[in-house]
Design an enzyme around this catalytic site. Structure first.
Site, PDB file in Angstrom:
ATOM      1  N   LYS A   1       0.939  -1.147  -0.056  1.00  0.00           N
ATOM      2  CA  LYS A   1       0.087  -0.011  -0.016  1.00  0.00           C
ATOM      3  C   LYS A   1       0.846   1.166   0.132  1.00  0.00           C
ATOM      4  O   LYS A   1       1.833   1.370   0.590  1.00  0.00           O
ATOM      5  CB  LYS A   1      -0.927  -0.142   0.864  1.00  0.00           C
ATOM      6  CG  LYS A   1      -1.918   1.023   1.236  1.00  0.00           C
ATOM      7  CD  LYS A   1      -3.149   0.257   0.315  1.00  0.00           C
ATOM      8  CE  LYS A   1      -4.307   0.891   0.300  1.00  0.00           C
ATOM      9  NZ  LYS A   1      -5.540  -0.007   0.170  1.00  0.00           N
TER      10      LYS A   1
HETATM   11  N1  GLU Z   1      -7.472   0.134  -3.073  1.00  0.00           N
HETATM   12  C1  GLU Z   1      -8.016  -0.940  -3.348  1.00  0.00           C
HETATM   13  C2  GLU Z   1      -8.301  -1.950  -2.087  1.00  0.00           C
HETATM   14  O1  GLU Z   1      -7.986  -1.598  -1.035  1.00  0.00           O
HETATM   15  C3  GLU Z   1      -7.666  -1.700  -4.674  1.00  0.00           C
HETATM   16  C4  GLU Z   1      -6.529  -2.099  -4.684  1.00  0.00           C
HETATM   17  C5  GLU Z   1      -5.862  -2.529  -6.205  1.00  0.00           C
HETATM   18  O2  GLU Z   1      -6.719  -2.561  -6.909  1.00  0.00           O
HETATM   19  O3  GLU Z   1      -4.711  -2.907  -5.992  1.00  0.00           O
HETATM   20  O4  GLU Z   1      -8.278  -3.039  -2.122  1.00  0.00           O
END
Ligand code: GLU
Length: 433
Positions: free
Chosen positions: A123
């Site tokens: 993240k």
């Molecule tokens: N931000 C989204 C999540 O928390 C999507 C992450 C992504 O598509 O890599 O799952």
């Protein structure tokens, strides 16, 4: 046409966080430990699962429109890569912390494993207030952030995507910057891109669509008929607003929704399409005619069949869990429920569809976008949606099976499944060198 800034104004909500509680990363660790107690996990594997593999902290100087230079702080946490390239979004928010980004990277690891997609979890985050920045400032911030983390990302390394307050447009700047820097034309280093830059059909709605599939099967399990049922949505960004639309399409009466400015309530049902138009025009759902004002606190405690927290972490806590009357909680947000609240909700018999399952639709379709980009061959929206449904329902069934077998809550069951998948991969890899 909605401008970038308008789109950002439509994004999710912010609630007060209770500082007396465990931090987001502590919550992630408590959840892991709770699941591990029910597993026969090798302690040497557990020792490696408690912290991220790598964290990068970067300073991002940005020339602001007024001529000054402002230095922002950004992060990328790579939690675990045993199952494949790292995957996860980037959050732009004034409250971003390293602790939060680490928690979100852990949750991505478990989410990808639950969904059965070949990724580890990561993240990113940048401490900034995108609503107060011009489009040019945001573009410069975004391009420099990607430059700063460019050595650790790539189509087979780590693949960023949108999260809170980041949009397809920002993903377009990311992929352009990455490709200019590396001299390539990769489609698959970033997902959640605009369709013009080979994003995937269905990606914009994917988080909410996946959630709506899980709510559909959960409601069947609990003999809830959507045509006679109600839903409440907390947060009206991408996941919240589209969840409202899709649950409404299933037949639910949406009786309350909220965003950062406040909530609206109408026991007869809220006109969801009207609310979206109203929010586009005014920047908030608050003040929507034919509904009364409701506070965040009261909204979460409304009598309803399905409650969808779709904003930020730790909004369902030991303080309000006892007052929650929903039959199903479908977590569109990451980390909305604290471990103390989990215990209370489980005792009350509330059926939780945990974040790492309920909101996995976003990353599942990101995976499809990545696959399509690697092949340079793109699918129809129908194909994307039907493949999404297949994967998320398979995950739902695994989690339900474990929950019943272990007589535990769905979150712990999802963790047991996810952690065992990650542990198996770690075991066969061993440790290098
Ligand atoms: N931000 C989204 C999540 O928390 C999507 C992450 C992504 O598509 O890599 O799952």
């Amino acid at each position: 046409m909605t401008s970038q800034i308008d789109t950002l104004k439509m994004m999710p909500i912010q609630l007060e966080k209770d500082t007396n509680q465990a931090s987001a990363f502590e919550v992630a660790q408590i959840q892991l430990e709770k699941a591990v107690k029910k597993m026969n996990l090798d302690p040497n594997i557990l020792a490696q699962l408690k912290e991220p593999e790598k964290v990068l902290i970067v300073s991002i100087p940005v020339k602001m429109d007024n001529g000054t230079v402002k230095v922002f702080t950004g992060y990328r946490a790579q939690y675990n890569s045993a199952r494949g390239p790292l995957k996860g979004g980037v959050r732009y928010h004034p409250d971003v912390t390293l602790d939060e980004v680490k928690a979100l990277s852990a949750w991505m690891t478990w989410k990808c494993a639950v969904a059965g997609i070949p990724y580890g979890g990561a993240k990113g985050g940048v401490i900034c207030s995108p609503k107060e920045m011009s489009e040019g400032e945001l573009e410069r911030l975004s391009r420099r952030y990607i430059y700063e983390i460019s050595s650790i990302i790539g189509p087979k390394k780590d693949i960023p995507a949108p999260d809170v307050y980041t949009t397809p447009k920002i993903m377009g700047w990311y992929i352009d910057t990455y490709n200019k820097l590396t001299g390539g034309a990769s489609f698959s280093t970033i997902t959640g891109k605009p369709l013009e830059l080979w994003g995937s059909e269905g990606r914009g709605e994917a988080t909410a669509r996946g959630l709506s599939y899980t709510v559909e099967v959960a409601a069947k399990k609990l003999s809830i008929n959507p045509l006679e049922a109600t839903a409440v949505i907390q947060g009206y960004g991408n996941a919240g607003s589209i969840s409202a639309k899709l649950l409404h399409e299933q037949g639910y009466k949406i009786i309350a929704v909220s965003d950062s400015k406040g909530g609206i309530y109408n026991p007869q049902g809220i006109d969801i399409l009207g609310v979206s138009d109203y929010k586009t025009k005014t920047g908030s759902v608050k003040g929507f005619p034919k509904a009364e004002f409701i506070s965040h606190k009261d909204l979460l405690e409304l009598e309803c069949d399905v409650l969808v927290p779709a904003a930020l972490e730790r909004v369902i806590t030991e303080k309000n869990a006892n007052n929650i009357k929903a039959k199903i909680i479908a977590e569109a947000a990451n980390g909305p429920t604290t471990p103390e609240a989990d215990e209370i909700l489980f005792q009350k018999g509330i059926f939780i569809i945990p974040d790492i399952l309920a909101n996995a639709g976003g990353v599942i379709v990101s995976y499809f976008e990545w696959v399509q980009g690697l092949y340079g061959y793109f699918w129809s929206e129908e194909k994307v949606n039907s493949r999404l449904k297949k994967l998320i329902l398979k995950a739902f069934n695994e989690v339900s099976r474990i929950a019943e077998k272990e007589k535990t809550d769905n979150r712990t069951a999802a963790y047991i499944y996810a952690v065992s998948q990650v542990a198996k991969a770690m075991k066969v890899r061993g440790i290098w060198p």
